[in-house]
Scaffold this active site. Sequence first.
Site, PDB file in Angstrom:
ATOM      1  N   ASN A   6       0.854  -0.837  -0.290  1.00 44.41           N
ATOM      2  CA  ASN A   6       0.042   0.082  -0.174  1.00 44.41           C
ATOM      3  C   ASN A   6       0.779   1.365   0.554  1.00 44.41           C
ATOM      4  OD1 ASN A   6      -1.722   2.083   0.332  1.00 44.41           O
ATOM      5  ND2 ASN A   6      -2.398   2.081   2.848  1.00 44.41           N
ATOM      6  N   LYS A   8       0.214   4.360   0.111  1.00 45.93           N
ATOM      7  CA  LYS A   8      -0.333   5.658   0.330  1.00 45.93           C
ATOM      8  C   LYS A   8      -0.677   6.938  -0.491  1.00 45.93           C
ATOM      9  CE  LYS A   8      -0.046   3.582   5.267  1.00 45.93           C
ATOM     10  NZ  LYS A   8       0.125   3.314   5.961  1.00 45.93           N
ATOM     11  N   HIS A  88      -9.304   0.926   5.354  1.00 44.62           N
ATOM     12  CA  HIS A  88      -7.952   1.089   5.787  1.00 44.62           C
ATOM     13  C   HIS A  88      -7.659   1.997   7.694  1.00 44.62           C
ATOM     14  CE1 HIS A  88      -4.015   2.475   6.444  1.00 44.62           C
ATOM     15  NE2 HIS A  88      -3.763   1.528   5.739  1.00 44.62           N
ATOM     16  N   GLU A  90      -6.590   4.422   8.189  1.00 48.96           N
ATOM     17  CA  GLU A  90      -6.560   5.490   7.622  1.00 48.96           C
ATOM     18  C   GLU A  90      -7.301   6.274   6.915  1.00 48.96           C
ATOM     19  OE1 GLU A  90      -2.467   5.113   6.224  1.00 48.96           O
ATOM     20  OE2 GLU A  90      -1.491   4.807   7.743  1.00 48.96           O
ATOM     21  N   GLU A 157      -4.897  -5.076  10.731  1.00 51.11           N
ATOM     22  CA  GLU A 157      -4.138  -3.952  11.202  1.00 51.11           C
ATOM     23  C   GLU A 157      -3.669  -2.998  12.163  1.00 51.11           C
ATOM     24  OE1 GLU A 157      -2.286  -2.694   7.188  1.00 51.11           O
ATOM     25  OE2 GLU A 157      -4.166  -1.848   6.935  1.00 51.11           O
ATOM     26  N   GLY A 163       2.411   1.761  10.925  1.00 47.54           N
ATOM     27  CA  GLY A 163       3.418   3.670  10.353  1.00 47.54           C
ATOM     28  C   GLY A 163       4.474   3.574  12.093  1.00 47.54           C
ATOM     29  N   SER A 193       3.372  -2.281  10.483  1.00 46.21           N
ATOM     30  CA  SER A 193       4.463  -2.097  10.791  1.00 46.21           C
ATOM     31  C   SER A 193       5.414  -4.096  10.541  1.00 46.21           C
ATOM     32  CB  SER A 193       5.264  -1.798  11.960  1.00 46.21           C
ATOM     33  OG  SER A 193       4.715  -0.404  12.530  1.00 46.21           O
TER      34      SER A 193
HETATM   35  P1  PGA Z   1       3.259  -0.046   7.449  1.00 43.45           P
HETATM   36  O1  PGA Z   1       1.124   0.446   7.083  1.00 43.45           O
HETATM   37  O2  PGA Z   1       3.076  -1.319   7.087  1.00 43.45           O
HETATM   38  O3  PGA Z   1       3.985   1.174   6.895  1.00 43.45           O
HETATM   39  O4  PGA Z   1       2.899   0.691   8.818  1.00 43.45           O
HETATM   40  C1  PGA Z   1       0.252  -0.877   6.461  1.00 43.45           C
HETATM   41  C2  PGA Z   1      -1.039  -0.016   6.162  1.00 43.45           C
HETATM   42  O5  PGA Z   1      -1.339   0.929   6.456  1.00 43.45           O
HETATM   43  O6  PGA Z   1      -0.972  -1.163   5.261  1.00 43.45           O
END
Ligand code: PGA
Length: 235
Positions: A6, A8, A88, A90, A157, A163, A193
């Site tokens: 992803n 983003k 997701h 976010e 997640e 992140g 992560s």
């Molecule tokens: P990250 O994000 O691997 O940067 O923690 C995962 C995600 O949001 O899908």
Amino acid sequence: MIVAGNFKANMTRKSTAAYLEKLEQYITEKETTPQVMIFPPATALDSLKGKILVGAQNAYPAQNGAFTGETALEQLEEFGIDTILIGHSERRHVLGESQEAIAQKYAFYKEQGFTIVYCIGEPLEIREEGNDVLMAYLDAQLVGIDLSYEKLVIAYEPVWAIGTGLTPSNSDIELLHTALRHKIEKPLLYGGSVKVNNAAEIMALDNVDGVLVGGASLDVDGFFSMVEDAQKCDS
Ligand code: PGA
């Protein structure tokens, strides 16, 4: 196994094209078996005929129309995109999408036959309240979602792991995925992560069918190394 990246709001149309070309070449040369999915930003979507499944990070549940700033089905169809990320964290927590809006989006893209990677996950304060509260929170994120849909993939997640460089312990991931497996008979990805140095051990856990990778997916060599880790779990 499924290895999904992803991006983003990272990468451009140009850098995404170069990335996908390199990744496609790796996958073809090494004949890897895991399903690879990449979710670039909407401006980098393009028609691609290779093995990589390229999907949208988000889209509005409509054919087209007066939805300023959104991408709808018509714009995805132009590039033959039929894979989408829905729910997701976010979008839920930063952009404020409600479960009702998410369920509507899910129903629309299911109706269109899309492969849907549907994300769920809890904030830290929920996890700290114990297992029952945690499972109830995840259940609420499944309200209105048809779990029998054949092209559904679930990504678990934890919000506090995204992140941050933090992850649940391997045994916590395994327990959670095993609990989810009792409810959902679909591939279960772990996200939050995932990095080059922990992907293999996470994918080796029971009831983990792959990973959804954010930050660490931006480096194509690192991402491909995770595909190779997934390959070992496949064989
Ligand atoms: P990250 O994000 O691997 O940067 O923690 C995962 C995600 O949001 O899908």
